[in-house]
Design a protein around this motif. Structure first.
Motif, PDB file in Angstrom:
ATOM      1  N   ILE A 196     158.421  15.615  68.471  1.00  0.00           N
ATOM      2  CA  ILE A 196     158.452  15.140  69.861  1.00  0.00           C
ATOM      3  C   ILE A 196     157.188  15.568  70.596  1.00  0.00           C
ATOM      4  CG2 ILE A 196     159.715  15.304  72.046  1.00  0.00           C
ATOM      5  CD1 ILE A 196     162.238  15.902  70.305  1.00  0.00           C
ATOM      6  N   ARG A 197     156.817  16.846  70.411  1.00  0.00           N
ATOM      7  CA  ARG A 197     155.620  17.364  71.089  1.00  0.00           C
ATOM      8  C   ARG A 197     155.136  18.618  70.367  1.00  0.00           C
ATOM      9  NH1 ARG A 197     155.438  19.927  77.142  1.00  0.00           N
ATOM     10  NH2 ARG A 197     153.191  20.268  77.258  1.00  0.00           N
ATOM     11  N   ARG A 198     153.830  18.741  70.192  1.00  0.00           N
ATOM     12  CA  ARG A 198     153.256  19.873  69.460  1.00  0.00           C
ATOM     13  C   ARG A 198     153.130  21.087  70.392  1.00  0.00           C
ATOM     14  NH1 ARG A 198     151.433  18.409  64.545  1.00  0.00           N
ATOM     15  NH2 ARG A 198     149.909  20.084  64.316  1.00  0.00           N
ATOM     16  N   VAL A 199     154.302  21.633  70.737  1.00  0.00           N
ATOM     17  CA  VAL A 199     154.318  22.783  71.644  1.00  0.00           C
ATOM     18  C   VAL A 199     153.898  24.034  70.879  1.00  0.00           C
ATOM     19  CG1 VAL A 199     156.027  21.831  73.219  1.00  0.00           C
ATOM     20  CG2 VAL A 199     156.792  23.105  71.220  1.00  0.00           C
ATOM     21  N   PRO A 200     153.203  24.960  71.543  1.00  0.00           N
ATOM     22  CA  PRO A 200     152.669  26.145  70.842  1.00  0.00           C
ATOM     23  C   PRO A 200     153.723  26.978  70.121  1.00  0.00           C
ATOM     24  CG  PRO A 200     151.640  25.922  72.996  1.00  0.00           C
ATOM     25  CD  PRO A 200     152.724  24.891  72.941  1.00  0.00           C
ATOM     26  N   TRP A 201     154.900  27.200  70.749  1.00  0.00           N
ATOM     27  CA  TRP A 201     155.877  28.090  70.111  1.00  0.00           C
ATOM     28  C   TRP A 201     156.397  27.514  68.800  1.00  0.00           C
ATOM     29  CZ3 TRP A 201     160.776  26.358  69.100  1.00  0.00           C
ATOM     30  CH2 TRP A 201     161.320  25.341  69.902  1.00  0.00           C
ATOM     31  N   ALA A 202     156.533  26.177  68.747  1.00  0.00           N
ATOM     32  CA  ALA A 202     157.025  25.548  67.513  1.00  0.00           C
ATOM     33  C   ALA A 202     155.948  25.591  66.423  1.00  0.00           C
ATOM     34  CB  ALA A 202     157.464  24.118  67.787  1.00  0.00           C
ATOM     35  N   LEU A 203     154.699  25.356  66.808  1.00  0.00           N
ATOM     36  CA  LEU A 203     153.603  25.429  65.837  1.00  0.00           C
ATOM     37  C   LEU A 203     153.449  26.853  65.301  1.00  0.00           C
ATOM     38  CD1 LEU A 203     150.967  23.173  67.626  1.00  0.00           C
ATOM     39  CD2 LEU A 203     151.947  22.761  65.362  1.00  0.00           C
ATOM     40  N   LEU A 204     153.534  27.833  66.204  1.00  0.00           N
ATOM     41  CA  LEU A 204     153.427  29.230  65.779  1.00  0.00           C
ATOM     42  C   LEU A 204     154.543  29.577  64.801  1.00  0.00           C
ATOM     43  CD1 LEU A 204     151.780  31.863  66.315  1.00  0.00           C
ATOM     44  CD2 LEU A 204     153.534  32.459  67.981  1.00  0.00           C
ATOM     45  N   GLY A 205     155.762  29.148  65.120  1.00  0.00           N
ATOM     46  CA  GLY A 205     156.894  29.403  64.227  1.00  0.00           C
ATOM     47  C   GLY A 205     156.720  28.741  62.878  1.00  0.00           C
ATOM     48  N   LEU A 206     156.254  27.484  62.881  1.00  0.00           N
ATOM     49  CA  LEU A 206     156.040  26.770  61.621  1.00  0.00           C
ATOM     50  C   LEU A 206     154.965  27.468  60.786  1.00  0.00           C
ATOM     51  CD1 LEU A 206     156.708  24.350  59.841  1.00  0.00           C
ATOM     52  CD2 LEU A 206     154.970  23.035  61.080  1.00  0.00           C
ATOM     53  N   GLY A 207     153.934  27.955  61.462  1.00  0.00           N
ATOM     54  CA  GLY A 207     152.893  28.696  60.746  1.00  0.00           C
ATOM     55  C   GLY A 207     153.449  29.941  60.077  1.00  0.00           C
ATOM     56  N   LYS A 208     154.346  30.646  60.771  1.00  0.00           N
ATOM     57  CA  LYS A 208     154.973  31.837  60.189  1.00  0.00           C
ATOM     58  C   LYS A 208     155.811  31.478  58.961  1.00  0.00           C
ATOM     59  CE  LYS A 208     155.369  34.366  64.577  1.00  0.00           C
ATOM     60  NZ  LYS A 208     156.312  34.935  65.567  1.00  0.00           N
ATOM     61  N   VAL A 209     156.554  30.356  59.064  1.00  0.00           N
ATOM     62  CA  VAL A 209     157.365  29.911  57.919  1.00  0.00           C
ATOM     63  C   VAL A 209     156.454  29.650  56.717  1.00  0.00           C
ATOM     64  CG1 VAL A 209     158.760  28.013  57.016  1.00  0.00           C
ATOM     65  CG2 VAL A 209     159.281  28.977  59.260  1.00  0.00           C
ATOM     66  N   CYS A 210     155.338  28.959  56.960  1.00  0.00           N
ATOM     67  CA  CYS A 210     154.390  28.679  55.873  1.00  0.00           C
ATOM     68  C   CYS A 210     153.844  29.975  55.280  1.00  0.00           C
ATOM     69  CB  CYS A 210     153.238  27.814  56.385  1.00  0.00           C
ATOM     70  SG  CYS A 210     153.720  26.121  56.806  1.00  0.00           S
ATOM     71  N   PHE A 211     153.568  30.948  56.142  1.00  0.00           N
ATOM     72  CA  PHE A 211     153.057  32.239  55.666  1.00  0.00           C
ATOM     73  C   PHE A 211     154.093  32.932  54.790  1.00  0.00           C
ATOM     74  CE2 PHE A 211     152.506  36.804  55.897  1.00  0.00           C
ATOM     75  CZ  PHE A 211     151.133  36.977  55.745  1.00  0.00           C
TER      76      PHE A 211
END
Length: 537
Positions: A196-211
């Motif tokens: 829906i929207r590339r909000v910072p908190w969701a991107l940060l969370g997704l980055g952590k999952v990838c890590f």
């Protein structure tokens, strides 16, 4: 938005100017508040917070030169778990400089106010915050007592009701999923929001999952995007640096942390991270500067550690200044008096300094002192600290002590390939490549045999014996996730047959919490969580 009755709210005002405290007190009195305390001292503020459950804390950032500031108060009360879930903590500053604002926001107060502000501005901010606290009460209560399963259930119940602030509940649910190692659940939530929207908190969370799922290249790209587009999101810098370090790009990791420190120089943990990566890059000047910053900041911080002093001392020894290192270590021993682990760290590095200086008497004295301290702390060191300590003992020629530490690390982490590689590198550096390899294999085989014997007891239905057996095994290897998981499973199976007791439930929680801390993504952990919920119900 519901109106808030301040009649019974407990207020704390922290500011070094008494006149300002009086003016803010009048604002709260005009709102109906009667229970109002104030102080101009950070130390006194922490004592007051420890002794009284405040509803609102209004804290000025700058409390005078050489004194604790608002950031240090907030980090300490969070670190000591003194800040209740229902308390509103507002940081106040008269300055709008980037350094001041970033320092105020680093440790995530509930909100941020710039002086001067009006009574209405204060009221509007507090009503919004207190209403939000009320809405998330059941979730935050569970989080506060570290009952993450109950918090997740509370989130699901609220999401099913489709509240106006559903995205905030989704955010908390995703964060809880990461805490519990349910990375696929967290990723689904983040993906849905990002679509829906590339909000910072969701991107940060997704980055952590990838890590956490070792998709480091994906993680790097996500964190890089965040750093490029949201330059004040300091957490993104930290995660980008961690990811680059995992990819072996240590020089780029150092560049990212250097940039982050320029934006927000008062974050002590970031200074420590910069020092560590600089050591990997053989950049002793940056390591020295960053460790010095950590030491200076730590004087008024709950994150003060003896490791900052010993880290700086090692850099000074490597820069051929062992005399300065010894002075620093004496300071450390006085500051951390009564802490055996800190004393051991200091005396071992003192030994390295004496060895560099060719002082045989000093070296002998340090070795004798380290021998007395060693046994009292060997079971309390983190794996990384243990490897560092073992490395120092090898350099001092204390092979037996170093080998015992290495054996404990391997025993607790016999299935952690990444840590075992680090252990092997310590052996390699000590010219013990083959001997180290044998020790790793033999220790792994022993712990596997112990685990298999306990599992056999469970399979044969000897659950009481299995519980006692795994309790002993877990006491010997308190950080081994497999041993602790099997200890929890034995008790759960026993409770399925014989019923639950508070004592057994408490033991299971202890074992599961150990597993969660070591590896929240461990598959068996999630199966045991589900079994635990079923058995307790």
């Amino acid at each position: 938005m519901a109106k808030i009755d301040f009649t019974h709210k407990r207020i704390l005002i922290i500011d070094d100017f008494s006149e300002y405290r009086r003016s803010v007190r009048k604002m709260f009195q005009a709102l109906g508040a009667m229970d109002i305390d104030d102080t101009g001292s950070g130390d006194d503020a922490i004592e007051k917070i420890a002794g009284k459950p405040y509803d609102v804390i209004l804290c000025d950032y700058n409390l005078g030169d050489g004194k604790r500031d608002g950031q240090q108060i907030l980090e300490e009360i969070k670190h000591r778990d003194l800040l209740r879930y229902s308390t509103c903590f507002l940081m106040v500053t008269a300055e709008n400089t980037m350094m001041m604002v970033m320092g105020a926001m680093e440790y995530k107060p509930d909100d941020y106010l710039t002086k001067p502000f009006t009574k209405n501005a204060l009221l509007n901010r507090l009503e919004r915050l207190l209403n939000r606290k009320s809405d998330f009460e059941s979730v935050e209560k569970a989080i506060h007592r570290q009952d993450y399963i109950a918090a997740l259930q509370a989130c699901n119940e609220r999401i099913e009701q489709k509240p106006k602030n559903m995205y905030e509940f989704m955010r908390i649910k995703a964060d809880l999923s990461i805490t519990l190692g349910n990375y696929s659940d967290a990723e689904q939530i983040y993906d849905a929001v990002i679509a829906i929207r590339r909000v910072p908190w969701a991107l940060l969370g997704l980055g952590k999952v990838c890590f956490y799922t070792e998709r480091f290249f994906e993680a790097r790209d996500i964190f890089q995007e965040l750093v490029d587009e949201h330059r004040s999101l300091m957490e993104a810098y930290d995660w980008l640096a961690k990811t680059l370090d995992e990819l072996g790009e240590t020089k780029e990791a150092q560049r990212v942390l250097t940039r982050a420190v320029e934006v927000s120089p008062k974050a002590i943990l970031r200074q420590k991270a910069l020092a560590q990566v600089a050591i990997k890059n053989k950049d002793l000047n940056t390591a020295e500067k960053s460790f010095r910053n950590a030491v200076d900041m730590g004087k008024l911080s709950c994150f003060r550690e003896a490791a900052d002093y010993t880290g700086l001392a090692k850099v000074l020894i490597e820069k051929k200044s062992p005399g300065k290192a010894l002075e620093l270590l004496e300071e450390s021993k006085k500051l951390f008096e009564g802490e055996p682990e800190a004393a051991l760290q200091s005396v071992v590095v003192q030994g390295l300094a004496y060895k560099t200086m060719g002082d045989e008497n000093g070296l002998k004295k340090a070795l004798n002192e380290s021998a007395m301290l060693f046994e009292s702390v060997r079971n309390y060191l983190s794996p990384e600290a243990s490897l560092d300590m073992a490395n120092s003992f090898f350099q001092l020629g204390e092979k037996d002590k170093a080998s015992k530490i290495m054996q404990d690390v391997i025993k607790n982490n016999h299935d952690n390939e990444k840590l075992l590689k680090k252990a092997q590198s310590v052996f390699d550096e000590a010219d013990m490549k083959d001997e180290g390899s044998r020790l790793i294999v033999e220790t792994q085989q022993k712990i596997i045999a112990v685990n298999n014997e306990g599992v056999a007891l469970v399979k044969n239905g000897k659950l009481q014996e299995a519980i006692e057996y795994f309790e002993k095994a877990a006491a010997s290897a308190p950080e081994n996730k497999i041993i602790n998981a099997n200890a929890a499973q034995a008790i759960l199976m026993y409770m399925q047959k014989g019923g639950t007791t508070d004592k057994l439930i408490h033991k299971v929680k202890q074992y599961l919490e150990r597993v969660r801390k070591v590896d929240p993504s461990y598959d068996k952990f999630h199966a045991l969580i589900e079994l635990f919920q079923t058995v307790v119900k």
